[in-house]
Design an enzyme around this catalytic site. Structure first.
Site, PDB file in Angstrom:
ATOM      1  N   ASP A  82      -2.657   6.092   6.044  1.00 44.26           N
ATOM      2  CA  ASP A  82      -3.064   4.914   5.272  1.00 44.26           C
ATOM      3  C   ASP A  82      -2.389   3.663   5.857  1.00 44.26           C
ATOM      4  OD1 ASP A  82      -4.379   3.691   3.162  1.00 44.26           O
ATOM      5  OD2 ASP A  82      -2.708   3.967   1.763  1.00 44.26           O
ATOM      6  N   HIS A  83      -3.153   2.618   6.062  1.00 42.32           N
ATOM      7  CA  HIS A  83      -2.625   1.326   6.528  1.00 42.32           C
ATOM      8  C   HIS A  83      -1.726   1.443   7.760  1.00 42.32           C
ATOM      9  CE1 HIS A  83      -4.282  -1.041   3.250  1.00 42.32           C
ATOM     10  NE2 HIS A  83      -3.886  -0.094   2.413  1.00 42.32           N
ATOM     11  N   ASP A 104      -5.012  -0.808  10.305  1.00 35.94           N
ATOM     12  CA  ASP A 104      -5.127  -2.003   9.467  1.00 35.94           C
ATOM     13  C   ASP A 104      -4.683  -3.218  10.277  1.00 35.94           C
ATOM     14  OD1 ASP A 104      -4.892  -4.070   7.714  1.00 35.94           O
ATOM     15  OD2 ASP A 104      -3.607  -3.023   6.272  1.00 35.94           O
ATOM     16  N   GLU A 134     -10.096  -2.224   8.905  1.00 36.39           N
ATOM     17  CA  GLU A 134     -10.057  -3.108   7.721  1.00 36.39           C
ATOM     18  C   GLU A 134     -10.392  -4.528   8.124  1.00 36.39           C
ATOM     19  OE1 GLU A 134      -6.786  -2.928   4.900  1.00 36.39           O
ATOM     20  OE2 GLU A 134      -6.962  -5.094   4.529  1.00 36.39           O
ATOM     21  N   HIS A 175      -4.241  -4.186  -4.203  1.00 33.86           N
ATOM     22  CA  HIS A 175      -3.206  -3.169  -4.396  1.00 33.86           C
ATOM     23  C   HIS A 175      -2.330  -3.424  -5.632  1.00 33.86           C
ATOM     24  CE1 HIS A 175      -3.693  -2.543   0.145  1.00 33.86           C
ATOM     25  NE2 HIS A 175      -4.163  -1.464  -0.444  1.00 33.86           N
ATOM     26  N   HIS A 208     -10.087   0.039  -1.071  1.00 35.01           N
ATOM     27  CA  HIS A 208      -8.659   0.216  -1.355  1.00 35.01           C
ATOM     28  C   HIS A 208      -8.388  -0.413  -2.717  1.00 35.01           C
ATOM     29  CE1 HIS A 208      -6.787   1.442   2.585  1.00 35.01           C
ATOM     30  NE2 HIS A 208      -8.082   1.388   2.851  1.00 35.01           N
ATOM     31  N   ASN A 251      -9.693   4.708  -2.470  1.00 38.80           N
ATOM     32  CA  ASN A 251      -8.260   4.990  -2.410  1.00 38.80           C
ATOM     33  C   ASN A 251      -7.602   4.808  -3.775  1.00 38.80           C
ATOM     34  OD1 ASN A 251      -8.795   5.037   0.310  1.00 38.80           O
ATOM     35  ND2 ASN A 251      -7.011   3.811   0.859  1.00 38.80           N
TER      36      ASN A 251
HETATM   37  O1  G3H Z   1      -4.034   2.339   0.250  1.00 44.93           O
HETATM   38  C1  G3H Z   1      -3.822   2.653  -0.931  1.00 44.93           C
HETATM   39  C2  G3H Z   1      -4.668   2.207  -2.018  1.00 44.93           C
HETATM   40  O2  G3H Z   1      -5.427   1.125  -1.596  1.00 44.93           O
HETATM   41  C3  G3H Z   1      -3.928   2.041  -3.298  1.00 44.93           C
HETATM   42  O3  G3H Z   1      -4.622   1.258  -4.266  1.00 44.93           O
HETATM   43  O4  G3H Z   1      -2.787   0.481  -5.757  1.00 44.93           O
HETATM   44  O5  G3H Z   1      -5.117   0.452  -6.538  1.00 44.93           O
HETATM   45  O6  G3H Z   1      -3.984   2.604  -6.239  1.00 44.93           O
HETATM   46  P1  G3H Z   1      -4.095   1.199  -5.778  1.00 44.93           P
HETATM   47 ZN    ZN Z   2      -4.700   0.261   0.549  1.00 44.84          ZN
END
Ligand code: G3H
Ligand code: ZN
Length: 313
Positions: A82-83, A104, A134, A175, A208, A251
């Site tokens: 992730d990222h 990312d 992204e 996020h 995300h 996500n």
């Molecule tokens: O990469 C992780 C997600 O984008 C987390 O998203 O904070 O809404 O669970 P969230």
């Molecule tokens: Zn994310």
């Protein structure tokens, strides 16, 4: 072992208008929660590791650890970075056996983002690994001018020039626990998704920052010593509308962590005569599994997409 990359998984989801859940895991108990929930629902699923959780779980052993935990699992699952912020971390994860990486490059200029994403695609695709790019900003609650939203024309150019398999877009999600300002009515820019669909039919987009941060999870977290204020997430109905257009991977980090840690806080507060960790971790794992199951069955609609009698080995 049904460890797969995410390419076919997401194409299939896009074709049939459901989404594959991608859950941020930090521990083996969380890995078990995700895999068991997906297995019980016959749903494909993605285990997602940030750079920090990969370090915590021990990079060199990660794939072997997960494959051991997944021995009896028959649904397809992926191990995803992730990222990933650099080519180097994506390459390291690919070499360690991850089947999907996110590069990312959203903090860079468009041209730099294209260049770095293209490099990751070349390395990953030669090894059968999927790549998510992204375009747009996802930590944008303070941006008022809309500049963080993904530009559909740029999205098309980005996809065609880089060869990414999926694209994380900015269309109103974000996020963390505070996705909107106090008093703001949660909304998404579904028009951006529709415009991208016109330009890139059948291409899977990624959301995300899609936790709904439900009141009951926040209340439990706070009841046992947590201090979350002003939490507001993405309404599930909006996620369903996005899935119906072209969002094929969603996500979830915050909701999953809140379910796990909230239940852990509760058992730590209530169980006073035991000291075996499993007495505290088991309710946390159960709560996390329930959360994943709920997303799969009620929001993402990915349940029963894997044939029961189909061998994935
Ligand atoms: O990469 C992780 C997600 O984008 C987390 O998203 O904070 O809404 O669970 P969230
Ligand atoms: Zn994310």
């Amino acid at each position: 072992m049904p460890l797969v990359n995410t390419i076919e998984m997401l194409k299939e989801a896009n074709r049939h208008h459901y989404a594959v859940g991608c859950f941020n895991v930090d521990s083996l108990a969380m890995v078990q929660a995700v895999l068991c929930a997906a297995e019980a629902s016959r749903s494909p699923v993605i285990l997602s590791f940030s750079a920090g959780s990969r370090e915590f779980m021990h990079p060199g052993n990660l794939k072997a650890l997960i494959e051991t935990v997944a021995q009896d699992i028959t649904i397809p699952y992926a191990i995803h970075l992730d990222h990933g912020k650099s080519f180097e971390i994506c390459r390291a994860c690919i070499d360690e056996g991850f089947t999907s990486v996110m590069i990312d490059g959203s903090a860079h200029s468009f041209e730099e983002n294209v260049a770095i994403t293209k490099d990751v695609c070349a390395y990953a695709h030669a090894r059968g690994v999927a790549v998510e790019g992204e375009l747009g900003g996802l930590d944008a609650i303070d941006k008022n001018d809309g500049s963080h939203f993904t530009n559909p024309e740029q999205a098309k150019e980005f996809v065609l020039r880089t060869g990414v398999d999926s694209l994380a877009v900015s269309a109103g999600t974000g996020h963390g626990t505070q996705k909107f300002r106090p008093g703001e009515i949660p909304s998404l820019r579904l028009d951006i998704l529709k415009a991208i669909k016109e330009l890139l039919p059948d291409f899977p987009l990624v959301f995300h920052g899609s936790s709904s941060v439900p009141n009951d999870l926040v209340a439990q977290f706070n009841r046992y010593g947590g201090q979350l204020q002003g939490a507001v997430g993405i309404p599930e109905e909006l996620l369903k509308e996005a899935i119906a257009i072209n969002v094929s991977k969603i996500n979830i980090g915050t909701d999953f962590r809140l379910a796990y840690v909230g239940a852990l806080r509760k058992s730590l507060a209530e169980i006073v005569d035991r000291y075996e960790p499993r007495h505290f971790l088991a309710p946390a794992r159960t709560a996390a599994q329930k959360l994943v199951s709920d997303k799969i069955n009620r929001v993402f609609m990915s349940a029963n997409r894997v044939e029961t009698n189909k061998s994935n080995h």
